[in-house]
Design an enzyme around this catalytic site. Structure first.
Site, mmCIF file in Angstrom:
data_model
loop_
_atom_site.group_PDB
_atom_site.id
_atom_site.type_symbol
_atom_site.label_atom_id
_atom_site.label_comp_id
_atom_site.label_asym_id
_atom_site.label_seq_id
_atom_site.Cartn_x
_atom_site.Cartn_y
_atom_site.Cartn_z
ATOM 1 N N HIS A 110 1.086 -1.059 -0.492
ATOM 2 C CA HIS A 110 0.384 -0.177 0.343
ATOM 3 C C HIS A 110 0.958 1.081 -0.229
ATOM 4 C CE1 HIS A 110 -3.092 2.619 1.298
ATOM 5 N NE2 HIS A 110 -3.953 1.738 0.756
ATOM 6 N N ASP B 233 -7.788 -5.618 -0.251
ATOM 7 C CA ASP B 233 -8.803 -5.622 -1.208
ATOM 8 C C ASP B 233 -8.531 -7.747 -1.464
ATOM 9 O OD1 ASP B 233 -10.016 -4.185 -2.281
ATOM 10 O OD2 ASP B 233 -7.673 -3.622 -3.384
HETATM 11 N N1 CMC Z 1 3.937 -7.847 -4.858
HETATM 12 C C1 CMC Z 1 5.613 -7.532 -5.286
HETATM 13 N N2 CMC Z 1 5.673 -7.093 -5.117
HETATM 14 C C2 CMC Z 1 5.283 -5.448 -4.356
HETATM 15 C C3 CMC Z 1 4.151 -5.562 -3.950
HETATM 16 C C4 CMC Z 1 3.719 -6.376 -4.391
HETATM 17 N N3 CMC Z 1 1.639 -5.947 -3.691
HETATM 18 N N4 CMC Z 1 4.390 -4.161 -3.912
HETATM 19 C C5 CMC Z 1 4.636 -3.852 -4.051
HETATM 20 N N5 CMC Z 1 5.939 -4.469 -4.550
HETATM 21 C C6 CMC Z 1 7.223 -3.668 -4.458
HETATM 22 C C7 CMC Z 1 8.132 -3.053 -5.453
HETATM 23 O O1 CMC Z 1 7.996 -4.266 -6.851
HETATM 24 C C8 CMC Z 1 8.727 -2.076 -4.580
HETATM 25 O O2 CMC Z 1 9.959 -2.922 -5.169
HETATM 26 P P1 CMC Z 1 11.826 -2.401 -4.715
HETATM 27 O O3 CMC Z 1 11.487 -1.033 -3.969
HETATM 28 O O4 CMC Z 1 12.492 -3.146 -5.419
HETATM 29 O O5 CMC Z 1 11.514 -1.488 -6.465
HETATM 30 C C9 CMC Z 1 8.530 -1.919 -3.831
HETATM 31 O O6 CMC Z 1 7.578 -2.721 -2.866
HETATM 32 C C10 CMC Z 1 7.731 -0.037 -3.421
HETATM 33 O O7 CMC Z 1 6.846 -0.677 -4.359
HETATM 34 P P2 CMC Z 1 5.709 0.660 -5.369
HETATM 35 O O8 CMC Z 1 5.420 0.108 -6.208
HETATM 36 O O9 CMC Z 1 7.244 1.059 -5.460
HETATM 37 O O10 CMC Z 1 4.771 1.087 -4.247
HETATM 38 P P3 CMC Z 1 3.232 2.013 -4.309
HETATM 39 O O11 CMC Z 1 3.621 3.067 -3.601
HETATM 40 O O12 CMC Z 1 3.991 2.804 -5.847
HETATM 41 O O13 CMC Z 1 2.463 0.969 -5.109
HETATM 42 C C11 CMC Z 1 0.490 0.063 -5.025
HETATM 43 C C12 CMC Z 1 1.211 1.071 -3.650
HETATM 44 C C13 CMC Z 1 -0.465 -0.346 -3.830
HETATM 45 C C14 CMC Z 1 0.347 -0.007 -6.185
HETATM 46 C C15 CMC Z 1 1.608 -1.614 -4.745
HETATM 47 O O14 CMC Z 1 1.721 -2.462 -3.579
HETATM 48 C C16 CMC Z 1 0.777 -2.809 -5.705
HETATM 49 O O15 CMC Z 1 1.137 -1.980 -6.471
HETATM 50 N N6 CMC Z 1 0.138 -3.642 -4.765
HETATM 51 C C17 CMC Z 1 -0.786 -4.878 -5.844
HETATM 52 C C18 CMC Z 1 -1.632 -4.048 -5.761
HETATM 53 C C19 CMC Z 1 -2.886 -4.336 -5.361
HETATM 54 O O16 CMC Z 1 -3.006 -5.186 -3.530
HETATM 55 N N7 CMC Z 1 -3.371 -2.536 -4.880
HETATM 56 C C20 CMC Z 1 -4.526 -2.387 -3.593
HETATM 57 C C21 CMC Z 1 -4.022 -1.552 -2.891
HETATM 58 S S1 CMC Z 1 -5.137 -0.984 -1.443
HETATM 59 C C22 CMC Z 1 -6.584 -0.978 -2.307
HETATM 60 C C23 CMC Z 1 -6.687 1.131 -2.512
HETATM 61 O O17 CMC Z 1 -7.168 1.788 -1.896
HETATM 62 O O18 CMC Z 1 -6.375 1.291 -3.577
#
Ligand code: CMC
Length: 428
Positions: free
Chosen positions: A307, A364
């Site tokens: 998140h 989720d």
């Molecule tokens: N599985 C594997 N690795 C992950 C995941 C995941 N679900 N989420 C984040 N990471 C890793 C990502 O690859 C990155 O690694 P590195 O630092 O080595 O590059 C690190 O963790 C930080 O992730 P980010 O993508 O830079 O973080 P963000 O804040 O931009 O994205 C997120 C947040 C929710 C989009 C992401 O965690 C994600 O894609 N999660 C899966 C989709 C999901 O469950 N979304 C629902 C969010 S909750 C409902 C809502 O309110 O929207």
């Protein structure tokens, strides 16, 4: 100005006032920075940018705290009803009995949608994803209520449009599902409450008496409360951005629905169940999928994990996980996906990749298992999220209007070509 930060740029000092929130969150006010220094701030994805002050929802991602208007989410989920929470979010205080009664009654009066909306619905192919149908039909409300596009509506007209939106959302949502399966539409039954009415429009057959299971009604109520607001997330920010141009409430919310649809936001609930089903079909080898999620050469992510703001267990996920066993037991459902989800969580939470990045299950991760047990089809999961989030979007829109915020218009740093002469067609 009691607190401020100093920025030194090319030998010159700039003073940046500090804004402090109720819970001691701190921000630098950079409003005048560009005028004074020529500098803008650059923050793709708004990872560290506050777009506004707000009195609606407080969230502490490090501590795993979520409160609506000062009330703990745990207490609201246990003790209140969805419409009580909707009122709280939109109008700022918990309603007393007569106020809640009137609010419910007003909503009940507006559950029908214009018959011509059926014709719009008829135009969609049955393969249409219900989220696309939902956003289109919500947008089309502007055509049926033209006063809604006027930025100079009276407060009474604004309130009426808020009531209309809350009232018609379940009808339109259920119809988006009926369109998909090609069944006749069910009209609202105004003797039922908000959740029971939605379930009846989803599942009742014209020839049979339908009474929604009270366990399902309760579970729906709880899930909607847990989704009702989440401060400046992607869809709420979209609602504010669209609304800031003085586009109508219906257009702003339609924008929010589209933003929610994406798999990184609300669309993740559908992706989670599809991921769990894929793991189950693949023999339940959970470790394989955890490894795949860690592999930077693979596009696969653990859906329902991680998140932007929670660096601790998402308090909503904690409540939903707790409710999962209870609701499935009461409904007599044994779902192998729940065991897979729990194992996945256990392995991930003990894996350094997830621990170091502070990736926990989000809202989720477990919600789909409950929706599935309630009989909600997978492609409707994000629609369920949208019904829940609606009061939050309305509250964010209303606050933006009341705070008289200027049109949202970020800046950028241009990195393209400098000025160059036009090349005639024959020379390219
Ligand atoms: N599985 C594997 N690795 C992950 C995941 C995941 N679900 N989420 C984040 N990471 C890793 C990502 O690859 C990155 O690694 P590195 O630092 O080595 O590059 C690190 O963790 C930080 O992730 P980010 O993508 O830079 O973080 P963000 O804040 O931009 O994205 C997120 C947040 C929710 C989009 C992401 O965690 C994600 O894609 N999660 C899966 C989709 C999901 O469950 N979304 C629902 C969010 S909750 C409902 C809502 O309110 O929207």
């Amino acid at each position: 100005m009691s607190r401020y930060a100093e920025l030194i740029f090319e030998g010159k000092k700039y003073i940046l006032p500090v804004v402090e929130g109720t819970e001691k969150e701190l921000a630098l006010d950079i409003n005048k920075l560009r005028d004074e220094s020529g500098l803008i701030t650059l923050d793709p994805g708004y990872k560290n940018t506050g777009s506004n002050t707000s009195a609606i929802t407080f969230l502490d991602g490090e501590q795993g705290i979520l409160r609506y208007r000062g009330y703990a989410i745990e207490e609201l989920a246990e003790k209140s009803s969805f419409l009580e929470v909707a009122y709280l979010l939109i109008y700022g205080e918990l309603p007393n009995k007569p106020t809640l009664h009137k609010f419910q009654e007003d909503i009940t009066k507006h559950t029908m949608v214009h018959e011509n909306m059926r014709k719009i619905l008829d135009g969609f192919p049955s393969e249409a994803h219900p989220m696309g149908v939902l956003s289109s039909l919500i947008s089309s409300l502007t055509a049926f209520y033209p006063n809604s596009i006027s930025p100079t509506q009276s407060p009474e007209e604004v309130d009426l449009n808020i009531i209309r939106l809350l009232a018609k959302m379940p009808t339109i949502a259920a119809w988006s599902y009926k369109n998909e399966i090609g069944h006749p539409l069910n009209y609202p039954n105004n003797s039922l409450d908000y959740c029971a009415n939605f379930l009846s429009m989803m599942f009742a057959f014209p020839t049979e008496k339908y009474d929604a299971d009270p366990v399902v009604i309760d579970a729906l109520n709880k899930l909607l409360i847990l989704h009702a607001d989440h401060e400046q997330n992607c869809s709420a920010a979209t609602v504010r951005v669209v609304g800031s141009s003085q586009a109508s409430l219906f257009s702003a919310v339609a924008g929010g629905i589209n933003a929610l649809w994406g798999p990184l936001h609300g669309g993740a609930n559908q992706e989670v169940i599809e991921m769990l089903e894929a793991i189950h079909a693949d023999g339940g080898n959970v470790k394989k999928y955890v490894e795949k999620a860690k592999d930077k050469n693979s596009k696969f992510r653990l859906m329902g994990f991680g998140h932007r703001v929670y660096k601790n267990y998402d308090p909503r996920a904690k409540i939903i996980k707790g409710a999962c066993d209870n609701i499935l037991n009461k409904l007599g459902v044994r779902d192998p996906l729940l065991e897979i989800a729990k194992e996945l969580e256990h392995i991930a939470l003990n894996d350094p990749y997830f621990v170091e990045r502070k990736l926990y299950p989000n809202v989720d991760f477990y919600s789909g298992i409950i929706y599935k047990a309630m009989g909600i089809p997978t492609e409707m999961f994000t629609v369920m999220f949208a019904i829940g989030r609606l009061p939050g979007w309305i509250a964010q829109w209303k606050e933006m209007v009341e705070h008289k915020l200027p049109i949202s218009r970020p800046r950028q740093i241009y990195v393209g070509h400098p000025l160059r002469p036009y090349i005639p067609m024959g020379n390219r």
